[in-house]
Design an enzyme around this catalytic site. Structure first.
Site, mmCIF file in Angstrom:
data_model
loop_
_atom_site.group_PDB
_atom_site.id
_atom_site.type_symbol
_atom_site.label_atom_id
_atom_site.label_comp_id
_atom_site.label_asym_id
_atom_site.label_seq_id
_atom_site.Cartn_x
_atom_site.Cartn_y
_atom_site.Cartn_z
ATOM 1 N N SER A 38 -7.074 1.054 0.829
ATOM 2 C CA SER A 38 -5.611 0.968 0.795
ATOM 3 C C SER A 38 -5.218 0.125 1.942
ATOM 4 O O SER A 38 -5.564 -0.940 2.201
ATOM 5 C CB SER A 38 -4.942 2.070 0.300
ATOM 6 O OG SER A 38 -3.620 2.086 0.074
ATOM 7 N N HIS A 81 -4.683 -1.518 -4.651
ATOM 8 C CA HIS A 81 -3.768 -0.997 -6.063
ATOM 9 C C HIS A 81 -3.486 -1.931 -6.904
ATOM 10 O O HIS A 81 -1.982 -1.911 -7.522
ATOM 11 C CB HIS A 81 -2.515 -0.055 -5.632
ATOM 12 C CG HIS A 81 -3.001 1.161 -4.529
ATOM 13 N ND1 HIS A 81 -3.585 2.356 -4.878
ATOM 14 C CD2 HIS A 81 -2.726 0.960 -3.122
ATOM 15 C CE1 HIS A 81 -3.742 3.010 -3.638
ATOM 16 N NE2 HIS A 81 -3.224 2.136 -2.644
ATOM 17 N N GLU A 122 -7.873 0.222 -7.889
ATOM 18 C CA GLU A 122 -8.239 1.594 -7.367
ATOM 19 C C GLU A 122 -9.729 1.557 -7.806
ATOM 20 O O GLU A 122 -10.034 1.113 -9.089
ATOM 21 C CB GLU A 122 -7.125 2.465 -8.034
ATOM 22 C CG GLU A 122 -5.940 2.241 -7.413
ATOM 23 C CD GLU A 122 -4.533 3.394 -7.764
ATOM 24 O OE1 GLU A 122 -5.187 4.218 -8.773
ATOM 25 O OE2 GLU A 122 -3.706 3.285 -7.254
#
Lengths: 283, 283
Positions: A132, A174, A201
């Protein structure tokens, strides 16, 4: 254009929300160190809840066979000059950067002795991996904001300078879950030279020489704007709607790769042993 | 391949959430009828709150100069054979299909006298326009479900037969706002012949002969899978991750178009008067 390869060690970018039970991705990250019992350093600077995040990674990396899991608890710029943290990083085989806010990472670590230590270990062969925010920060130009549903309007995607561990790409995370395709289309319109790497993800990429190798259960979307034939982006004021034509996209899954120099997808049969290596490493 | 042109009248697909104040899109829809005071029929079958939806459109279409706004309140299949509704549709200059659930539209109107009346008026030159579900239903194959964050897994995107008012395309709505790029990538992998037309909120397309003209403040994303070089979709079981290479995308804004026969973007200078026509009509 020439895409600079990452420095000596493997560089892994993960799209966030990687599974901790099967741990398909995290086990491969440790496997890439080629140590049976690697020392793992976890940097939680991006997170607002560092204790919880560290505890989670300590548990999973210990289960996966780490000899030690080091808590690099850097909360402000003065910590990033701390000699103890530098010494801990110097003996890490795997440096793992957690998620959170990537602007905290660049703001707190940018230009610090700790970032120098990360670069030094990476060039000596250590694995650097991040998820992330910890993945987004890896490119030279970093995306740090811009709502996906309001992007493709000039200036909507917010960019800043990242850590530059890999050049020629811009990393978003994401990616499928938050529908960020339009963010990388806007980035490509502003500079078609950058390959957009949109990581879903529980998906990851390994940057290896001038190749990108996808692995994990999720998807990696590559956004190649190098062949765009037209865009109005330079004619617009901020907030106006951007048009861009002939963007090329690829959806990759585990076992597929991409040649940054040839700008084409590589299938499992072409990658051969290469695509298998990270799998073998953790079995 | 030959993309069939829509029948005689203009066909407009709107991506949902079209503005009611400025009403850039809805005013152009009325303008396309070339009547100063058109009769507008509103079909609210897709919606669970038809009264509220009808009231909203009655207000905006009246303000824009409609002579009458007819309430085609079809709630079940028996209503769709009602001669009064057929008679109302026979005198409509604009037939507008509201949002809601597109499966309600095809389930309740499919094969009915009302749908035949819509097709008849369309072939006589009436405008047919729809928003959200009322747009998705227009293609021959219709998307009716599939979470965007879980798509690009075989079988994730749910398709059924639509009204077939336009062929060769598959229409998706709320496209940027709900990040539905991966849905049209999956559709393209299953059949590269279909051009994906992803319409953002407060954006619209006019299907005119073998052209698509974009208008309104939002974006239209075209997903051209005709040149894909590889996909694993036929090798997979349901739920497995789909790879697809060399998908081409275009982000269009107001004034730009696309040639379905040549599969290329048309700029405002090329469209000339054509791209301006809908604008002139409502000023």
């Amino acid at each position: 254009m020439q895409v600079k390869a990452p420095r000596r060690g493997p560089l892994v970018a993960i799209g966030g929300a990687e599974d901790r039970q099967e741990a398909a991705i995290l086990s491969r990250v440790l496997g890439l160190s080629k140590r049976e019992e690697p020392v793992v350093a976890v940097i939680t600077t991006a997170s607002a809840i560092p204790q919880e995040v560290f505890d989670g990674y300590e548990a999973v990396f210990s289960t996966l066979g780490a000899a030690e899991v080091l808590d690099i608890r850097i909360r402000e710029r003065s910590d990033a000059a701390d000699e103890d943290f530098v010494a801990m990083l110097r003996r890490a085989d795997v440096i793992f950067i957690s998620g959170g806010d990537q602007m905290r990472l660049t703001n707190i670590l940018g230009g610090s002795p700790v970032l120098e230590a990360i670069r030094a270990r990476h060039s000596e062969g250590a694995v650097v991996a991040g998820t992330s925010a910890g993945a987004a920060c890896q490119s030279s130009t970093m995306i740090y904001g811009g709502s996906a549903d309001d992007s493709l309007r000039k200036g909507a995607v917010k960019m800043a300078a990242g850590f530059g561990l890999v050049d020629g790409v811009i990393i978003d995370t994401h990616f499928l879950e938050r529908g960020r395709f339009s963010r990388l289309m806007e980035v490509g319109a502003t500079n078609p030279e950058l390959l957009g790497v949109g990581i879903g993800e529980d998906a990851a990429v390994l940057f290896k020489e001038n190749k990108i190798l996808a692995f994990g259960p999720g998807h990696v979307i590559l956004v190649d704007s190098s062949g765009i034939t037209r865009s109005n982006v330079f004619e617009l004021d901020d907030g106006e709607a951007v048009t861009v034509h002939d963007v090329k996209m690829h959806a990759l899954v585990d076992g597929y790769g991409y040649s940054l120099s040839d700008r084409r997808v590589l299938g499992p049969e072409e990658l051969g042993a290469e695509s298998l290596e990270p799998r073998i490493a953790y079995t």
